[in-house]
Write a protein that holds these residues in place. Sequence first.
Motif, PDB file in Angstrom:
ATOM      1  N   UNK A  13       1.194  -1.098  -0.208  1.00  0.00           N
ATOM      2  CA  UNK A  13      -0.143   0.316   0.187  1.00  0.00           C
ATOM      3  C   UNK A  13       1.273   1.126  -0.274  1.00  0.00           C
ATOM      4  N   UNK A  14       1.768   1.185   0.671  1.00  0.00           N
ATOM      5  CA  UNK A  14       2.648   2.455   0.904  1.00  0.00           C
ATOM      6  C   UNK A  14       3.342   2.965  -0.370  1.00  0.00           C
ATOM      7  N   UNK A  19       4.911   5.368  -5.532  1.00  0.00           N
ATOM      8  CA  UNK A  19       5.510   5.540  -6.635  1.00  0.00           C
ATOM      9  C   UNK A  19       4.341   6.818  -7.783  1.00  0.00           C
ATOM     10  N   UNK A  20       3.106   6.391  -7.402  1.00  0.00           N
ATOM     11  CA  UNK A  20       2.480   7.426  -8.162  1.00  0.00           C
ATOM     12  C   UNK A  20       3.420   8.840  -7.916  1.00  0.00           C
ATOM     13  N   UNK A  21       3.308   9.278  -6.743  1.00  0.00           N
ATOM     14  CA  UNK A  21       3.676  10.587  -6.319  1.00  0.00           C
ATOM     15  C   UNK A  21       4.591  10.650  -7.226  1.00  0.00           C
ATOM     16  N   UNK A  22       5.874   9.784  -6.965  1.00  0.00           N
ATOM     17  CA  UNK A  22       7.060   9.977  -7.318  1.00  0.00           C
ATOM     18  C   UNK A  22       6.994  10.273  -9.207  1.00  0.00           C
ATOM     19  N   UNK A  23       5.909   9.600  -9.961  1.00  0.00           N
ATOM     20  CA  UNK A  23       5.432  10.094 -11.401  1.00  0.00           C
ATOM     21  C   UNK A  23       5.298  11.723 -12.062  1.00  0.00           C
ATOM     22  N   UNK A  24       4.506  11.409 -10.614  1.00  0.00           N
ATOM     23  CA  UNK A  24       3.772  13.059 -10.468  1.00  0.00           C
ATOM     24  C   UNK A  24       5.032  14.058 -10.132  1.00  0.00           C
TER      25      UNK A  24
END
Length: 53
Positions: A13-14, A19-24
């Motif tokens: 879950x973490x 991962x999407x936060x890093x991509x954004x």
Amino acid sequence: MARLVPLLPYLTVVAALVVPLAAVLYLVTTTAWTALEQAVLRRPGTAAAIDVR
């Protein structure tokens, strides 16, 4: 090791959140950098200053 196995679903879950936060963050940073580059390189008067002979 046996104590860590029950925590693996929470680590998933973490990872799914990070991962999407890093991509954004990557996309926002590169887009802003490119926009800034284009604004600087396409300023009026820049071509005249470069083309002086």
